[in-house]
Design an enzyme around this catalytic site. Sequence first.
Site, short mmCIF file in Angstrom:
data_model
loop_
_atom_site.label_atom_id
_atom_site.label_comp_id
_atom_site.label_asym_id
_atom_site.label_seq_id
_atom_site.Cartn_x
_atom_site.Cartn_y
_atom_site.Cartn_z
N GLN A 1 0.85 -1.20 0.00
CA GLN A 1 0.00 0.00 0.00
C GLN A 1 0.88 1.24 0.00
O GLN A 1 0.38 2.35 -0.07
CB GLN A 1 -0.86 0.01 1.26
CG GLN A 1 -1.82 -1.18 1.36
CD GLN A 1 -2.34 -1.32 2.80
OE1 GLN A 1 -3.32 -0.68 3.18
NE2 GLN A 1 -1.70 -2.15 3.59
N HIS B 1 -1.67 1.81 -3.92
CA HIS B 1 -2.01 3.22 -3.69
C HIS B 1 -1.11 4.18 -4.46
O HIS B 1 -0.94 5.33 -4.07
CB HIS B 1 -1.99 3.53 -2.19
CG HIS B 1 -3.10 2.83 -1.43
ND1 HIS B 1 -3.06 2.62 -0.08
CD2 HIS B 1 -4.27 2.30 -1.87
CE1 HIS B 1 -4.17 1.98 0.31
NE2 HIS B 1 -4.92 1.77 -0.77
N CYS C 1 1.21 20.17 -17.07
CA CYS C 1 1.28 19.07 -18.03
C CYS C 1 1.81 19.61 -19.36
O CYS C 1 1.32 20.64 -19.86
CB CYS C 1 -0.10 18.46 -18.22
SG CYS C 1 -0.20 17.26 -19.54
N ALA D 1 9.08 -5.09 11.90
CA ALA D 1 9.44 -5.77 10.65
C ALA D 1 10.94 -6.05 10.59
O ALA D 1 11.36 -7.14 10.19
CB ALA D 1 9.00 -4.91 9.46
C1 BJW Z 1 4.97 -1.50 12.35
C2 BJW Z 1 6.14 -0.88 12.67
C3 BJW Z 1 7.28 -1.62 12.44
C4 BJW Z 1 4.63 0.53 13.10
N1 BJW Z 1 7.18 -2.81 11.96
N2 BJW Z 1 4.80 -2.69 11.87
C5 BJW Z 1 -15.28 -0.27 3.17
C6 BJW Z 1 -15.54 0.03 4.48
C7 BJW Z 1 -15.31 1.30 5.00
C8 BJW Z 1 -14.78 2.31 4.19
C9 BJW Z 1 -14.49 2.01 2.87
C10 BJW Z 1 -14.75 0.74 2.37
N3 BJW Z 1 -14.35 0.72 1.07
C11 BJW Z 1 -13.86 1.94 0.74
C12 BJW Z 1 -13.95 2.75 1.83
C13 BJW Z 1 -13.51 4.18 1.88
C14 BJW Z 1 -12.04 4.37 2.08
C15 BJW Z 1 -11.65 3.70 3.38
O1 BJW Z 1 -11.09 2.61 3.43
N4 BJW Z 1 -11.90 4.36 4.50
C16 BJW Z 1 -11.60 3.81 5.83
C17 BJW Z 1 -10.30 4.43 6.39
C18 BJW Z 1 -12.75 4.09 6.73
N5 BJW Z 1 -11.28 3.85 0.93
C19 BJW Z 1 -11.05 4.62 -0.14
O2 BJW Z 1 -11.47 5.74 -0.24
C20 BJW Z 1 -10.26 3.97 -1.26
N6 BJW Z 1 -10.95 4.15 -2.49
C21 BJW Z 1 -12.11 3.57 -2.76
O3 BJW Z 1 -12.63 2.78 -2.02
O4 BJW Z 1 -12.64 3.93 -3.97
C22 BJW Z 1 -13.92 3.45 -4.36
C23 BJW Z 1 -14.13 3.91 -5.77
C24 BJW Z 1 -14.41 2.96 -6.74
C25 BJW Z 1 -14.62 3.40 -8.06
C26 BJW Z 1 -14.55 4.74 -8.37
C27 BJW Z 1 -14.26 5.68 -7.40
C28 BJW Z 1 -14.05 5.27 -6.08
C29 BJW Z 1 -8.91 4.69 -1.46
C30 BJW Z 1 -8.00 4.53 -0.29
C31 BJW Z 1 -6.73 5.38 -0.52
C32 BJW Z 1 -5.81 5.37 0.67
N7 BJW Z 1 -4.82 6.39 0.50
C33 BJW Z 1 -3.78 6.56 1.51
C34 BJW Z 1 -2.92 7.78 1.16
C35 BJW Z 1 -2.00 7.49 -0.04
C36 BJW Z 1 -1.28 8.72 -0.48
C37 BJW Z 1 -0.30 9.25 0.52
O5 BJW Z 1 0.61 8.52 0.97
O6 BJW Z 1 -0.41 10.43 0.86
O7 BJW Z 1 -2.98 5.36 1.57
S1 BJW Z 1 -4.43 6.71 3.18
C38 BJW Z 1 -3.12 5.82 3.94
O8 BJW Z 1 -3.67 4.60 4.55
C39 BJW Z 1 -2.20 5.34 2.79
C40 BJW Z 1 -1.89 3.91 3.22
O9 BJW Z 1 -1.46 3.14 2.12
C41 BJW Z 1 -3.19 3.45 3.83
C42 BJW Z 1 -3.04 2.30 4.77
O10 BJW Z 1 -2.28 2.65 5.89
P1 BJW Z 1 -1.25 1.62 6.51
O11 BJW Z 1 -0.19 1.32 5.54
O12 BJW Z 1 -1.97 0.47 7.07
O13 BJW Z 1 -0.55 2.52 7.67
P2 BJW Z 1 -1.09 2.81 9.15
O14 BJW Z 1 -0.36 3.99 9.64
O15 BJW Z 1 -2.55 2.83 9.22
O16 BJW Z 1 -0.61 1.52 9.96
C43 BJW Z 1 0.77 1.26 10.20
C44 BJW Z 1 0.87 -0.06 10.96
O17 BJW Z 1 2.25 -0.37 11.07
C45 BJW Z 1 0.30 -0.02 12.39
O18 BJW Z 1 -0.52 -1.16 12.57
C46 BJW Z 1 1.55 -0.09 13.27
O19 BJW Z 1 1.33 -0.80 14.48
C47 BJW Z 1 2.50 -0.82 12.39
N8 BJW Z 1 3.90 -0.55 12.64
N9 BJW Z 1 5.82 0.43 13.14
C48 BJW Z 1 5.95 -3.35 11.68
N10 BJW Z 1 8.48 -1.06 12.73
#
Ligand code: BJW
Length: 263
Positions: free
Chosen positions: A103, A121, A161, A245
């Site tokens: 991601q 992403h 662009c 990790a």
């Molecule tokens: C360690 C550690 C160490 C610490 N070792 N571990 C179903 C249900 C509810 C909501 C939705 C759903 N389906 C869709 C949604 C809406 C939404 C969503 O999911 N919302 C929820 C949050 C409520 N999803 C979307 O909007 C997505 N799009 C979509 O669904 O489109 C539909 C569509 C279809 C057709 C046409 C149009 C639309 C898009 C999601 C985009 C996410 N974007 C981001 C930003 C990217 C850009 C940027 O970087 O600026 O992506 S948000 C952010 O979260 C980023 C990440 O990839 C993503 C996930 O986060 P991640 O990687 O899990 O990080 P953290 O910080 O959350 O967790 C870190 C973990 O590491 C923790 O657990 C720590 O404990 C651990 N950790 N140190 C190992 N050393």
Amino acid sequence: MESVLPHRAARFLGDARRVVIFTGAGISAESGVPTFRDDLTGLWARFDVQRLATPEAFHADPDLVWGWYEWRRRRVRRAEPNPGHLAIATIEARVPGSTVITQNVDDLHERAGTGAVIHLHGSLFAPRCVTVAAHPATFQDPQDGDAVELHEGRRIPPPRCASCAALVRPGVVWFGEALPEAALTAAVEAAATCDVLLTVGTSGVVYPAAEIPRIAARSGATVIQVNPEPTPLDQVCAINLRGTAAQVLPALVAAAWEATAER
Ligand code: BJW
């Protein structure tokens, strides 16, 4: 539940023919790249997602958003892959049927030597025309030697662009935007057909990406999690390895191939 010693996980990994490694921001935390949701250090603890990481934010204040992403690109450029990224590259090299799905928008898996990475992403390094995604974007990757020091709140006008003069935007997936179709299809296919899925450093709360380990579990794979904290994925994981990790993955890889060599 297993907490520290990864022996049982190592046996599953060493015996697997098809392995998926699914990563989130936690894999890059020990390289100095901040996660999103960690309480004190996560990006969302310090920055307002609504002002920086949505299509509406870019529309309202493109210079603020572009400047923030330039700052993040610069941080990633200065970061190095950690032992966790290197261990994943080793798994990819040892198991021909393996797939790395991330991601993350950084390039640390690639720089650790992983060949093909599915980026769900997008990427910090693939900006695109805001109007026509297929237009080639002119983009200068910030280099360490650049005279101007970037800081997190610095406004920088995005480039235009070359084909249509519209703004160029970061090539990442914001909330409410669709994931790249080919990447999502390939990720679902890999998850549905693997023997073992290793989920590393993700909170498992952002969909549809968070479905990937759940699809693997439903399809009969053994799902193993590496995370120092509990997550909603705990309940779908056969094994939860509580640790970072960079600590757990090298030990897991060493044990996996020791375990298979012994038999
Ligand atoms: C360690 C550690 C160490 C610490 N070792 N571990 C179903 C249900 C509810 C909501 C939705 C759903 N389906 C869709 C949604 C809406 C939404 C969503 O999911 N919302 C929820 C949050 C409520 N999803 C979307 O909007 C997505 N799009 C979509 O669904 O489109 C539909 C569509 C279809 C057709 C046409 C149009 C639309 C898009 C999601 C985009 C996410 N974007 C981001 C930003 C990217 C850009 C940027 O970087 O600026 O992506 S948000 C952010 O979260 C980023 C990440 O990839 C993503 C996930 O986060 P991640 O990687 O899990 O990080 P953290 O910080 O959350 O967790 C870190 C973990 O590491 C923790 O657990 C720590 O404990 C651990 N950790 N140190 C190992 N050393």
